[in-house]
Design a protein around this motif. Structure first.
Motif, PDB file in Angstrom:
ATOM      1  N   PRO A 186      16.568 -27.319  69.104  1.00  0.00           N
ATOM      2  CA  PRO A 186      15.512 -26.369  68.726  1.00  0.00           C
ATOM      3  C   PRO A 186      14.935 -26.611  67.331  1.00  0.00           C
ATOM      4  CG  PRO A 186      17.256 -25.230  69.885  1.00  0.00           C
ATOM      5  CD  PRO A 186      17.734 -26.631  69.685  1.00  0.00           C
ATOM      6  N   LYS A 208      10.979 -27.278  66.708  1.00  0.00           N
ATOM      7  CA  LYS A 208      10.188 -26.423  65.816  1.00  0.00           C
ATOM      8  C   LYS A 208       9.436 -27.273  64.805  1.00  0.00           C
ATOM      9  CE  LYS A 208      10.592 -22.456  62.724  1.00  0.00           C
ATOM     10  NZ  LYS A 208      11.518 -21.467  62.103  1.00  0.00           N
ATOM     11  N   GLU A 209      10.103 -28.299  64.302  1.00  0.00           N
ATOM     12  CA  GLU A 209       9.469 -29.188  63.335  1.00  0.00           C
ATOM     13  C   GLU A 209       8.316 -29.952  63.987  1.00  0.00           C
ATOM     14  OE1 GLU A 209       9.031 -30.998  59.551  1.00  0.00           O
ATOM     15  OE2 GLU A 209      10.184 -29.267  60.209  1.00  0.00           O
TER      16      GLU A 209
END
Length: 544
Positions: free
Chosen positions: A521, A525-526
């Motif tokens: 995750p 997200k990055e």
């Protein structure tokens, strides 16, 4: 024999209009059509292109793509409305062209389809060729429609809206084939991939024709049939058109059951319905984009945190806004409803709360999770109203000046005198005041992206009241509109070289055999944040 007094526009309006639309689309998308660029921004590259390509690859093997085992842990494909595989242009274009060319063709052809649809809708409403062309530009190059290419199914769906209104008008007026046209247009819009916009289109159509029925209540309503008119219907039931509209809607639903039935199963067995709990409101700062589209920043600007443009920009060009204000002052609107326009405006501004009330009383309205979905219908209505203003502004009836080429010498002298002493002078002054006011407020909201086109469009707008020829005034108004919309729209036609899609991520050679990669995750997200010294570098980093 040809009437020598007729212009070429009046002799061959449809052919000339379509030719002009082709030229405009060709110029606007020249880097895609004649170069090596392709659409990449937002959902175009990270969602639609790879998934549509996957479906085309499976279909080319003679297999209907029901389930995509290569996405996440496996996802439904045919049952997902955004895959649009019951929409004939998608499988047909992908079977004829390479994935890149088919993807580009879908976007470009549907932009052209929207322009043509509004043209034929406007002509069906009785507007002149020149006025219809102006309205088509305002609708077809509004930033809302241009930016819909970032979420292609939105563009596909929106492009059918004017065709549906055209078909609905044929049905309402009991013209031959109206019911069949409406059924087909609604079925295609429903299949195009964004059902919630089809739902809102149905509400808008119903609202419009309820208004027309009450407006025409004093006149004997027409009978409805699939063929010719059957004579006046009993005045006790002026809403007989409802049966045909409902029948067309049910026919459209019946066609779309091919993906709709499996979608219901997906809806019930997944967390799909949780999307209805996530509602996005538009506020007054979003509304300010009608005056300055980049009041919240430009998507390519540094540290941009503004709106997702296709559901939040109201920009239809400053000349169109001037027309709306001028028409409101002189109350020129007869065919379109000002009340319906303001209903759409209020619904698009979720902060005003009307949408929350409708959720309680309208079945299915809970799926309208973004108030900005109403903007496509608001833009259509605004373009319709600007045509009424343009007709009043540029013609003898209620306009600024008459066409002197068709006047007698005495009429010309009287007209010149009235321009300095009569109502014409006041109308001219008011037009200038409205234009300066609109452009001044726009400039006060922020520095124009391109100052020269901004002020040049104002200069051309002033030419509308300087010259006496209707054709010249129309040319100045259209040019001002093209400059105002074109400069903003071109900056948002965001493209990259096709090699972006052709070159696979560098991580793939690390796989010793066929398989898939999963990321944690934090990494995902990055990857959702674009960073880089240029857009090409940012997208390449995101792809990696």
């Amino acid at each position: 024999m040809k009437n020598p007094s007729q212009s070429e526009w009046e002799r061959w309006p449809n052919l000339i209009a379509v030719s002009l639309f082709l030229a405009l689309i060709g110029f606007f998308y020249r880097e895609v059509i004649f170069g090596s660029s392709i659409f990449v921004f937002v959902d175009a590259s990270r969602f639609f292109y790879p998934l549509w390509k996957w479906g085309a690859d499976v279909l080319s093997q003679g297999i209907i793509p029901l389930w995509n085992s290569d996405a996440q842990f496996g996802t439904p494909y045919f049952a997902d409305p955004q895959m649009a595989y019951a929409y004939p242009p998608v499988p047909i274009l992908y079977s004829l062209f390479s994935p890149l060319n088919a993807f580009a063709a879908l976007i470009i052809l549907h932009h052209l389809w929207a322009l043509m649809g509004f043209w034929f809708f406007a002509r069906g409403q009785g507007f002149s060729p020149k006025t219809s062309f102006l309205g088509s530009l305002i609708f077809g190059f509004s930033l809302h429609l241009v930016c819909s290419s970032w979420t292609p199914v939105a563009l596909l769906t929106i492009s059918w809206i004017p065709w549906i209104f055209l078909a609905a008008d044929k049905t309402y007026e009991n013209k031959n084939g109206g019911f069949l046209y409406l059924s087909f247009a609604w079925a295609m819009q429903f299949a195009a991939g964004y059902p919630v916009l089809t739902y809102l289109t149905g509400l808008a159509v119903g609202l419009n024709y309820f208004w027309r029925t009450f407006k025409d209540v004093g006149a004997p309503p027409r009978g409805r049939s699939l063929g010719r008119a059957q004579g006046p219907a009993p005045t006790i039931f002026p809403f007989s058109w409802l049966w045909w509209f409902a029948g067309a809607g049910l026919t459209a639903v019946a066609y779309n059951l091919v993906w709709g039935i499996p979608f219901v199963d997906l809806f019930l067995r997944s967390n799909y319905q949780n999307g209805a709990t996530k509602f996005h409101d538009l506020g007054l700062l979003d509304l300010a984009t009608v005056l300055n589209p980049f009041v919240q920043g430009h998507p390519l600007g540094a540290d941009y945190h503004g709106p997702h443009y296709w559901v939040s920009t109201y920009f239809i060009g400053l000349p169109a806004l001037c027309l709306l204000l001028w028409g409101g002052i002189y109350r020129v609107y007869r065919k379109s409803s000002v009340a319906v326009f303001f209903i759409f405006l209020v619904l698009s501004l979720g902060v005003l709360g009307l949408g929350r009330i409708l959720k309680l009383v309208l079945p299915g309205y809970g799926l309208v999770i973004h108030s900005g979905y109403w903007i496509s219908l608001l833009v259509l209505w605004a373009a319709w109203m600007t045509m009424e203003t343009a007709d009043s502004l540029l013609t003898e009836k209620g306009g600024l000046t008459a066409d002197k080429s068709r006047m007698t010498p005495i009429e010309k002298k009287r007209r010149v005198l009235s321009a300095f002493t009569g109502d014409d002078r006041g109308r001219k002054i008011l037009w200038i005041v409205v234009a300066v006011f609109v452009y001044g407020i726009s400039a006060a909201l922020g520095q124009p992206l391109l100052p020269f086109p901004f002020w040049l469009s104002l200069v051309f707008l002033g030419g509308v009241v300087i010259f006496n020829s209707t054709s010249v005034r129309w040319f100045f108004l259209v040019t001002a509109t093209l400059i105002s919309l074109g400069s903003a729209a071109s900056s948002l036609n965001i493209l990259l070289d096709q090699s972006y899609y052709d070159k696979p991520p560098e991580v793939l050679p690390w796989l010793s055999k066929g398989g898939r990669l999963y990321f944690s995750p934090p990494v995902m997200k990055e990857a959702g944040v674009l960073r880089g010294d240029s857009m090409a570098q940012a997208y390449e980093m995101a792809k990696q």
